[in-house]
Design an enzyme around this catalytic site. Structure first.
Site, PDB file in Angstrom:
ATOM      1  N   ASP A   1      34.421 -12.603  46.404  1.00 58.29           N
ATOM      2  CA  ASP A   1      34.875 -11.557  47.315  1.00 58.29           C
ATOM      3  C   ASP A   1      33.788 -10.487  47.433  1.00 58.29           C
ATOM      4  O   ASP A   1      33.416  -9.866  46.439  1.00 58.29           O
ATOM      5  CB  ASP A   1      36.174 -10.918  46.798  1.00 58.29           C
TER       6      ASP A   1
ATOM      7  N   HIS B   1      37.961  -3.706  56.504  1.00 54.38           N
ATOM      8  CA  HIS B   1      38.057  -3.188  55.134  1.00 54.38           C
ATOM      9  C   HIS B   1      39.142  -2.124  54.978  1.00 54.38           C
ATOM     10  O   HIS B   1      39.862  -2.086  53.977  1.00 54.38           O
ATOM     11  CB  HIS B   1      36.682  -2.630  54.714  1.00 54.38           C
TER      12      HIS B   1
ATOM     13  N   TYR C   1      29.690  -2.572  49.460  1.00 56.09           N
ATOM     14  CA  TYR C   1      29.394  -2.649  48.030  1.00 56.09           C
ATOM     15  C   TYR C   1      27.885  -2.584  47.764  1.00 56.09           C
ATOM     16  O   TYR C   1      27.465  -2.405  46.616  1.00 56.09           O
ATOM     17  CB  TYR C   1      29.977  -3.921  47.397  1.00 56.09           C
TER      18      TYR C   1
ATOM     19  N   LYS D   1      33.675  -8.041  54.248  1.00 53.27           N
ATOM     20  CA  LYS D   1      34.499  -7.042  54.944  1.00 53.27           C
ATOM     21  C   LYS D   1      33.661  -6.162  55.872  1.00 53.27           C
ATOM     22  O   LYS D   1      32.552  -5.749  55.507  1.00 53.27           O
ATOM     23  CB  LYS D   1      35.226  -6.152  53.919  1.00 53.27           C
TER      24      LYS D   1
END
Ligand code: A2P
Length: 322
Positions: free
Chosen positions: A49, A116, A54, A83
């Site tokens: 994931d 997201h 990130y 996302k």
């Protein structure tokens, strides 16, 4: 527990099989995340994931490429989720955002691409610093972003699309004549069980993924409350773990799987990566499940307060619809 248990799969609405236990990569530091992903794939994880925000997709992409090149796994055996960040909700920004993620991940196609958050930011904004960075929902309706995401499936850039952090009310808006989301990824653990949202999604053919399943104690200090309860130290979870000769994290992961959700515990530690995968072999009893059910306290670890500062067009009530 078996050392290498079978990982259960979730069936999406089109019958695609998604491995229900995946590796989370939020907070996985650059310089560590690549080794974590390689190790995870080597020991049997088939679902990673990811998310653009990130800030580690390049390193993950290199790790995936290494695994594919080494023949550890074939691309079709891997399930890769990413996302769309909040600053790319404008329909013309959606495809370029996915193309950047695909380039970083060194992939031609994702398995699942999620919106997201149901929150739009001004282009180029990672995290808002001023209220003006957060766009009023009327100026960037979720439906328009969703329509642009649906085109990504037609273009072959992702097999499925879904959402994250969506309430029932916001999901209902996307279901009106538009392609239905395959997934809603939400915070879920024994302190935030969201039973109604989970069962309603599942009844409508929207699968659910549990994020922060271990309570995300490694999130940034600014996101943490004072004296917040530490999920991994919960005495009931600890007692159930002892009864099964398992760890508290394994109980939390097994509970998420027992509810029929996918679950994406994050770890960059090789032993904990393995331990978390082995949780797929832990069968909780009906009594365990009942005891865990009683722990619910609607406690979010990810409160979304970055979207609700003074002057923001959002409030906690309008974000979560509760
Ligand atoms: P680490 O990466 O050092 O293993 P969440 O998935 O809810 O975001 O939680 C992630 C946090 O839980 C990280 O701090 C991670 O640390 C820790 N963690 C992951 N697996 C385990 C485990 N099996 N036992 C204890 N802590 C764990």
């Amino acid at each position: 527990m078996e050392p290498t248990p079978q990982i259960p799969t979730l069936r999406l609405a089109d019958d695609a099989a998604m491995p229900a236990l995946g590796l989370g990569t939020w907070k996985s530091a650059p310089g560590e995340v690549g080794a974590a992903v390689r190790h995870a794939v080597e020991v049997g994880y088939r679902h990673i994931d990811c998310a653009a925000i990130y800030g580690n997709e390049r390193e993950i992409g290199q790790a995936i490429a290494d695994c594919l090149r080494a023949g550890t796994v074939a691309r079709e055996q891997l399930w890769i989720t990413s996302k769309l960040w909040n600053d790319a909700h404008a329909p013309e920004h959606v495809r370029p955002a996915l193309e950047r993620t695909l380039a970083d991940l060194q992939l031609e196609r994702l398995d699942l691409y999620l919106m997201h958050w149901p929150v739009a930011l001004a282009p180029g904004v990672g995290m808002p610093r001023r209220p003006e960075d957060i766009l009023p929902p009327e100026t960037m309706p979720l439906e328009r972003t969703w329509e642009a995401m649906a085109k990504l499936v037609d273009a072959g850039l992702t097999r499925h699309i879904g959402v994250s952090n969506f309430s029932r009310q916001k999901l209902a808006r996307l279901q009106a004549g538009l392609p239905q989301p395959a997934m809603n990824q939400i915070e879920l653990h024994p302190y935030l069980q969201q039973r109604q949202l989970v069962t309603q999604c599942q009844a409508q053919g929207i699968q659910v993924t549990a994020y922060s399943p271990l309570g995300s104690a490694d999130r940034p200090a600014g996101m943490k409350g004072q004296d917040e309860p530490i999920l991994l130290a919960d005495p009931t979870i600890g007692e159930i773990a002892r009864q099964h000769e398992a760890s508290p994290a394994q109980v939390l992961i097994a509970w998420a799987l027992a509810r029929g959700t996918a679950v994406i515990p994050k770890s960059t530690n090789p032993q904990r990566i393995e331990q978390n995968l082995a949780a797929a072999g832990l069968a909780l009893t009906p009594e365990d499940l009942q005891r865990i059910e009683s722990l619910d306290r609607h406690r979010r670890y990810v409160e979304g307060d970055m979207w609700t500062p003074p002057g923001s067009p959002y409030t906690a009530a309008s974000l979560w619809d509760e």
